[in-house]
Design an enzyme around this catalytic site. Structure first.
Site, PDB file in Angstrom:
ATOM      1  NE  ARG A 129      -3.122   2.066   3.319  1.00 11.45           N
ATOM      2  CZ  ARG A 129      -3.446   2.286   4.581  1.00 11.45           C
ATOM      3  NH1 ARG A 129      -3.132   1.410   5.511  1.00 11.45           N
ATOM      4  NH2 ARG A 129      -4.092   3.389   4.906  1.00 11.45           N
ATOM      5  CB  CYS A 130       1.245   3.993  -2.530  1.00  9.67           C
ATOM      6  SG  CYS A 130       2.521   3.509  -3.676  1.00  9.67           S
ATOM      7  CD  GLU A 188       4.121  -4.183   6.537  1.00  6.10           C
ATOM      8  OE1 GLU A 188       5.129  -3.683   7.077  1.00  6.10           O
ATOM      9  OE2 GLU A 188       3.974  -5.412   6.378  1.00  6.10           O
ATOM     10  CG  HIS A 189       1.470   2.446   4.589  1.00  7.65           C
ATOM     11  ND1 HIS A 189       0.946   2.808   3.367  1.00  7.65           N
ATOM     12  CD2 HIS A 189       0.658   3.012   5.519  1.00  7.65           C
ATOM     13  CE1 HIS A 189      -0.123   3.563   3.548  1.00  7.65           C
ATOM     14  NE2 HIS A 189      -0.332   3.697   4.841  1.00  7.65           N
ATOM     15  CB  THR A 190       6.036  -2.717   3.344  1.00  2.91           C
ATOM     16  OG1 THR A 190       7.446  -3.021   3.384  1.00  2.91           O
ATOM     17  CG2 THR A 190       5.291  -3.877   2.683  1.00  2.91           C
TER      18      THR A 190
END
Length: 404
Positions: A129-130, A188-190
């Protein structure tokens, strides 16, 4: 005066006259160079003018062919307001269609060519997720879909947000996703993780992108959200309170004054403050080559990942197109998405809206846009791929109905 003397005088006079008449005037060497330079300049400007005229002719050709475009169901309703009046721009749906048509790619285009879902080696979906791209809206919509499409959204990744993971951390994430139940969505923000490098089967990858400058502006006001900060200080009572001036700082003034917080310097690795300005980082991966901001190398790596690894990279700026592509390219998780979305549309559209965000001046946007040259290249690449996937669907549908 004698006859001979008179003849001699006339001959001398004629010689002097001829000398002036047929004399060779030497030109300085610099003058010759100047004339050559002028000639080259004229040729160059003539070429540029001819090239511009050729572009104008192509524009007219595009505008004279609306019927074919409409026949595919690709109408102006699918083009965002930001792109209105620029239908011939290759970065719009219409422009992408015309480019595919003019280059002969349109009639051989199929969804199978553009769908990486078949490359997945396990029934798990990984949403890398950006930040500030509308991902909360998509995530919430998926939570509404999970009961209908029989999948589960794993929320453990929502508590984490690490820009770069070590190889050990990447292996842990891959192991966690692998050991989850089939039909699990992990968010996830990754950045993208190479599962095969850690001997795990590959999941289905998805993500979203957004206009790079609009992203950083959104982030600037997001971190100043009073409700968000109240929650943070409640969880971290010993943290230093930011001054009132920081919360009230205007983005226009921040950029114009040269404030370090609003400086987006190409090729920098260490940020003055965390701001998620590297959209491409979420696709490039965890290698050190992905860290320099607006790096041509990082952008090329990110493009390759999108082309070879991601099933769909959508854009919430093009919600209908994104949901259509997700529904057809990943039906296991997004079946009937376009039918069900209107039931949740009003709520989801307000999910990420920041009504306190002021209007940003056009010259300020233009000023910082110059530092996002390669990030824009990546953003447009992703949107063109999305449009291409959508056009392939529409063309196939018409062939099935024997309308082409």
């Amino acid at each position: 005066m004698s006859l001979n003397a008179d003849r001699s005088y006339k001959m001398k006079l004629r010689d002097v006259e001829n000398a002036f008449k047929y004399r060779r005037i030497p030109y300085p060497k610099r003058s010759v160079e100047l004339i050559a330079l002028l000639a080259i300049s004229c040729t160059f400007f003539l070429f540029m003018h001819t090239n511009k005229l050729n572009s104008r002719l192509k524009e007219m050709e595009v505008k004279l062919q609306p019927s074919e475009f409409s026949a595919l169901g690709l109408t102006g309703n699918h083009i965002s307001g930001h792109d209105a009046g620029k239908h011939d721009d290759i970065n719009t749906l219409h422009g992408t269609y015309q480019y595919l048509k003019s280059t002969g790619q349109l009639h051989s285009l199929t969804p199978q060519q553009l769908n990486n879902t078949a490359k997945a080696e396990m029934d798990r979906l990984f949403f890398t997720r950006c930040a500030k791209v509308g991902s909360e809206s998509l995530m919430e919509f998926m939570e509404n879909l999970q009961q209908i499409s029989d999948f589960d959204v794993d929320r453990t990744g929502l508590k984490k947000s690490v820009r770069q993971l070590s190889p050990r951390q990447q292996a842990e994430r891959a192991d966690h996703i692998y050991n989850s139940e089939p039909g699990t969505v992990y968010i996830e923000h990754t950045s993208w993780i190479d599962f095969n490098a850690f001997n795990f089967p590959k999941p289905i990858y998805i993500n979203l992108v957004r206009d790079p400058v609009e992203r950083v502006i959104s982030w600037y006001y997001y971190v100043r959200n009073s409700y968000l900060n109240a929650i943070f200080y409640r969880k971290n009572p010993m943290a230093t309170l930011k001054p009132t001036a920081w919360f009230k700082k205007n983005f226009n003034d921040c950029v114009r004054s040269g404030d370090p917080e609003c400086q987006y310097v190409p090729l920098t690795v260490k940020d003055y403050v965390g701001n998620y300005k590297r959209q491409s980082l979420f696709f490039c991966g965890h290698d050190r080559n992905c860290l320099p901001f607006d790096s041509p190398l990082a952008i090329q790596i990110a493009k390759r990942r999108v082309e070879e690894e991601y099933a769909v990279v959508g854009s919430w700026e093009e919600t209908n197109i994104t949901l259509t592509v997700l529904e057809h390219y990943i039906p296991r998780y997004f079946a009937r998405a376009t039918t069900l979305y209107p039931l949740y549309q009003d709520k989801l559209q307000n999910r990420n809206r920041n009504n306190r965000k002021p209007k940003i001046d056009a010259d300020v946007k233009a000023m910082i846009r110059r530092n996002f040259t390669h990030e824009y290249d990546f953003y447009y690449f992703c949107k063109q791929r999305l449009f291409k996937q959508y056009i392939a669907l529409k063309r196939t549908e018409l062939e099935r109905l024997n309308l082409t």
